[in-house]
Design a protein around this motif. Structure first.
Motif, PDB file in Angstrom:
ATOM      1  N   THR A  41       9.434 -26.940 -34.545  1.00  0.00           N
ATOM      2  CA  THR A  41       9.491 -27.058 -36.005  1.00  0.00           C
ATOM      3  C   THR A  41      10.705 -26.319 -36.552  1.00  0.00           C
ATOM      4  O   THR A  41      11.443 -26.855 -37.392  1.00  0.00           O
ATOM      5  CB  THR A  41       8.196 -26.501 -36.640  1.00  0.00           C
ATOM      6  N   ILE A  42      10.934 -25.107 -36.076  1.00  0.00           N
ATOM      7  CA  ILE A  42      12.093 -24.319 -36.525  1.00  0.00           C
ATOM      8  C   ILE A  42      13.397 -25.028 -36.162  1.00  0.00           C
ATOM      9  O   ILE A  42      14.312 -25.111 -36.994  1.00  0.00           O
ATOM     10  CB  ILE A  42      12.033 -22.891 -35.932  1.00  0.00           C
ATOM     11  N   PHE A  44      13.840 -28.219 -35.783  1.00  0.00           N
ATOM     12  CA  PHE A  44      13.967 -29.365 -36.682  1.00  0.00           C
ATOM     13  C   PHE A  44      14.348 -28.929 -38.100  1.00  0.00           C
ATOM     14  O   PHE A  44      15.109 -29.612 -38.778  1.00  0.00           O
ATOM     15  CB  PHE A  44      12.685 -30.193 -36.715  1.00  0.00           C
ATOM     16  N   LEU A  45      13.809 -27.816 -38.559  1.00  0.00           N
ATOM     17  CA  LEU A  45      14.150 -27.327 -39.900  1.00  0.00           C
ATOM     18  C   LEU A  45      15.626 -26.950 -40.006  1.00  0.00           C
ATOM     19  O   LEU A  45      16.242 -27.140 -41.052  1.00  0.00           O
ATOM     20  CB  LEU A  45      13.282 -26.120 -40.268  1.00  0.00           C
ATOM     21  N   TYR A  50      16.854 -33.797 -38.805  1.00  0.00           N
ATOM     22  CA  TYR A  50      15.412 -33.758 -38.543  1.00  0.00           C
ATOM     23  C   TYR A  50      14.656 -32.813 -39.481  1.00  0.00           C
ATOM     24  O   TYR A  50      13.518 -32.458 -39.222  1.00  0.00           O
ATOM     25  CB  TYR A  50      15.142 -33.370 -37.080  1.00  0.00           C
ATOM     26  N   ARG A  51      15.290 -32.422 -40.587  1.00  0.00           N
ATOM     27  CA  ARG A  51      14.663 -31.463 -41.498  1.00  0.00           C
ATOM     28  C   ARG A  51      13.341 -31.983 -42.065  1.00  0.00           C
ATOM     29  O   ARG A  51      12.362 -31.235 -42.151  1.00  0.00           O
ATOM     30  CB  ARG A  51      15.617 -31.097 -42.634  1.00  0.00           C
ATOM     31  N   THR A  53      11.258 -33.984 -40.660  1.00  0.00           N
ATOM     32  CA  THR A  53      10.270 -33.836 -39.587  1.00  0.00           C
ATOM     33  C   THR A  53       9.819 -32.387 -39.493  1.00  0.00           C
ATOM     34  O   THR A  53       8.621 -32.111 -39.366  1.00  0.00           O
ATOM     35  CB  THR A  53      10.857 -34.313 -38.240  1.00  0.00           C
ATOM     36  N   GLY A  54      10.751 -31.458 -39.578  1.00  0.00           N
ATOM     37  CA  GLY A  54      10.412 -30.041 -39.523  1.00  0.00           C
ATOM     38  C   GLY A  54       9.504 -29.616 -40.660  1.00  0.00           C
ATOM     39  O   GLY A  54       8.554 -28.856 -40.455  1.00  0.00           O
ATOM     40  N   ALA A  58       5.708 -28.363 -40.222  1.00  0.00           N
ATOM     41  CA  ALA A  58       5.298 -27.050 -40.737  1.00  0.00           C
ATOM     42  C   ALA A  58       4.056 -27.179 -41.611  1.00  0.00           C
ATOM     43  O   ALA A  58       3.082 -26.424 -41.444  1.00  0.00           O
ATOM     44  CB  ALA A  58       6.446 -26.399 -41.508  1.00  0.00           C
ATOM     45  N   CYS A 120      10.520 -39.609 -36.005  1.00  0.00           N
ATOM     46  CA  CYS A 120      11.296 -38.790 -35.066  1.00  0.00           C
ATOM     47  C   CYS A 120      11.243 -39.414 -33.675  1.00  0.00           C
ATOM     48  O   CYS A 120      10.160 -39.685 -33.149  1.00  0.00           O
ATOM     49  CB  CYS A 120      10.742 -37.367 -35.033  1.00  0.00           C
TER      50      CYS A 120
END
Length: 176
Positions: A41-42, A44-45, A50-51, A53-54, A58, A120
């Motif tokens: 997650t981090i 992707f963020l 992929y933000r 998705t992140g 989360a 994703c």
């Protein structure tokens, strides 16, 4: 519950071997506290591509944490299989929480569902890892099959809920 012990005992008697005794504790560790999914997650963020998705992961993992670990597990308070069949030799330390549902499985399927819902491309390898983590919980005799099945079902639901929350927030922000 008889069929559940039959399945767990089948794994112990017919599938358990030295190689898997080495691998399964390590694989299950990837799911401890959802660490692999939090790390992903981090990553992707941080990534612009992929933000979304992140963010969805989360939100979904927070929903999973609240409902699975803070609400459902204490309410159901199911004993773990090794506490009933004490003859089994554990390969990992005894767990500190209840058995139902499998938190490792729920977090894994939550993350995969969030990845799938956001399109994703990494959802398929993540799904494979999720299934292996879920199986590790049976192999290690720390969950009943219904714990794992419920964990997968809850995970899918939590992934969808996380996606819907994100879409709702996005819609509200775009309406302003």
């Amino acid at each position: 519950m008889n069929w559940e012990f039959a399945m767990l005992d089948f794994i112990q008697e017919h599938i358990r071997c030295g190689l898997l005794d080495f691998l399964m504790p390590r694989i299950t560790t990837l799911g401890n506290a959802g660490i692999i999914w939090i790390a992903l997650t981090i990553i992707f963020l941080i990534s612009k591509k992929y933000r979304t998705t992140g963010i969805v992961m989360a939100v979904a993992l927070i929903v999973d944490l609240v409902f699975c670990n803070m609400l459902i597990k204490p309410i159901v308070a199911r004993t773990r299989p090794y506490d009933i069949n004490t003859a089994v030799t554990l390969l990992i330390p005894k767990q500190v929480d209840y058995s139902f549902p499998s938190g490792h499985t729920a977090a894994s399927f939550t993350a995969v569902c969030a990845m799938y819902k956001t399109g994703c491309k990494y959802w398929k390898p993540a799904a494979v890892l999720s299934v292996i983590i879920a199986f590790s919980r049976l192999y290690l005799y720390v969950h009943f099959p219904t714990d794992v099945i419920a964990g997968a079902m809850f995970g899918i639901i939590f992934g969808i809920v996380g996606f819907k929350i994100y879409m709702g927030i996005t819609r509200v922000r775009n309406d302003k």
